[in-house]
Scaffold this motif. Structure first.
Motif, short mmCIF file in Angstrom:
data_model
loop_
_atom_site.label_atom_id
_atom_site.label_comp_id
_atom_site.label_asym_id
_atom_site.label_seq_id
_atom_site.Cartn_x
_atom_site.Cartn_y
_atom_site.Cartn_z
N ASP A 135 0.82 -1.22 0.00
CA ASP A 135 0.00 0.00 0.00
C ASP A 135 0.85 1.27 0.00
N ARG A 136 1.89 1.29 -0.82
CA ARG A 136 2.80 2.44 -0.88
C ARG A 136 2.35 3.52 -1.85
N ALA A 137 1.36 3.28 -2.66
CA ALA A 137 1.06 4.15 -3.79
C ALA A 137 0.55 5.54 -3.42
N SER A 138 -0.15 5.67 -2.31
CA SER A 138 -0.80 6.96 -2.06
C SER A 138 -0.67 7.40 -0.61
N GLY A 139 0.45 7.98 -0.27
CA GLY A 139 0.63 8.53 1.07
C GLY A 139 0.82 7.47 2.12
N THR A 140 0.40 7.79 3.33
CA THR A 140 0.54 6.86 4.44
C THR A 140 -0.34 5.64 4.21
N PRO A 141 0.24 4.43 4.33
CA PRO A 141 -0.55 3.23 4.03
C PRO A 141 -1.67 2.99 5.04
N ARG A 142 -2.80 2.55 4.50
CA ARG A 142 -3.92 2.17 5.36
C ARG A 142 -4.01 0.65 5.46
#
Length: 176
Positions: free
Chosen positions: A61-68
């Motif tokens: 989940d690295r694609a968009s900011g802090t991972p959720r």
């Protein structure tokens, strides 16, 4: 995801207890009913699961900011279903995990934190291939850690470990 098809094939071909899955990070993104159905199938197939917390925490989940979605597989749910869970690290200072050094105490600490694997018995079994003792006439593969307890070993990850393979010291300071 191929895991359900492989689990079906394991059962159909009578290979229970002979197959291991690693990572299984996609489970952390499935809705609970689907995830539990797959966990139950893996349990029926007696498949061992290896979680790799360092690499999955870094990459998922690295694609968009802090991972959720952190990508660590559902370790506690596997244990609750009776699945053998092991911890591992398959990346040592490579592109996937440039910080890796193969230290299983570090892996155990990250699993305790990221996967809420905080039962010392489960945590210890997960890094020791399920074994908690060495019996006579069995291979004596173990690591002596200069710590007062398992919690102390995780907290400090001390140097000076002594490694034995087949009962022979293969690394670490000489024993007195």
């Amino acid at each position: 995801m191929l895991a359900p098809m492989v689990a079906d094939a394991v059962i159909a071909r009578g290979l229970k207890g002979q197959v291991t899955f690693s990572h299984l990070c996609a489970l952390s993104t499935l809705e609970p009913a689907r995830a539990h159905a797959l966990i139950d199938k893996i349990a029926r197939a007696e498949i061992t699961v290896i979680a790799l917390p360092e690499t999955n925490l870094l990459l998922q989940d690295r694609a968009s900011g802090t991972p959720r979605q952190r990508g660590v597989t559902l370790v506690c749910e596997f244990l609750a279903a009776g699945v053998k869970v092991r911890l591992g690290t398959d990346n040592v200072r490579d592109w996937f995990y440039p910080f890796g050094d193969g230290d299983m105490l570090e892996t155990a600490l990250l699993a305790a934190v990221a996967a809420h694997l905080d039962d010392p018995a489960d945590l210890l079994a997960s890094i020791c291939d399920g074994r908690r003792s060495i019996s006579e006439n069995e291979p004596a593969d173990f690591v002596l850690v200069p710590a007062s307890s398992f919690d102390d070993a995780l907290a400090r990850r001390p140097p000076g470990r002594i490694v034995f393979k087949h009962g022979r010291q293969v690394a670490g300071p000489a024993l007195a």
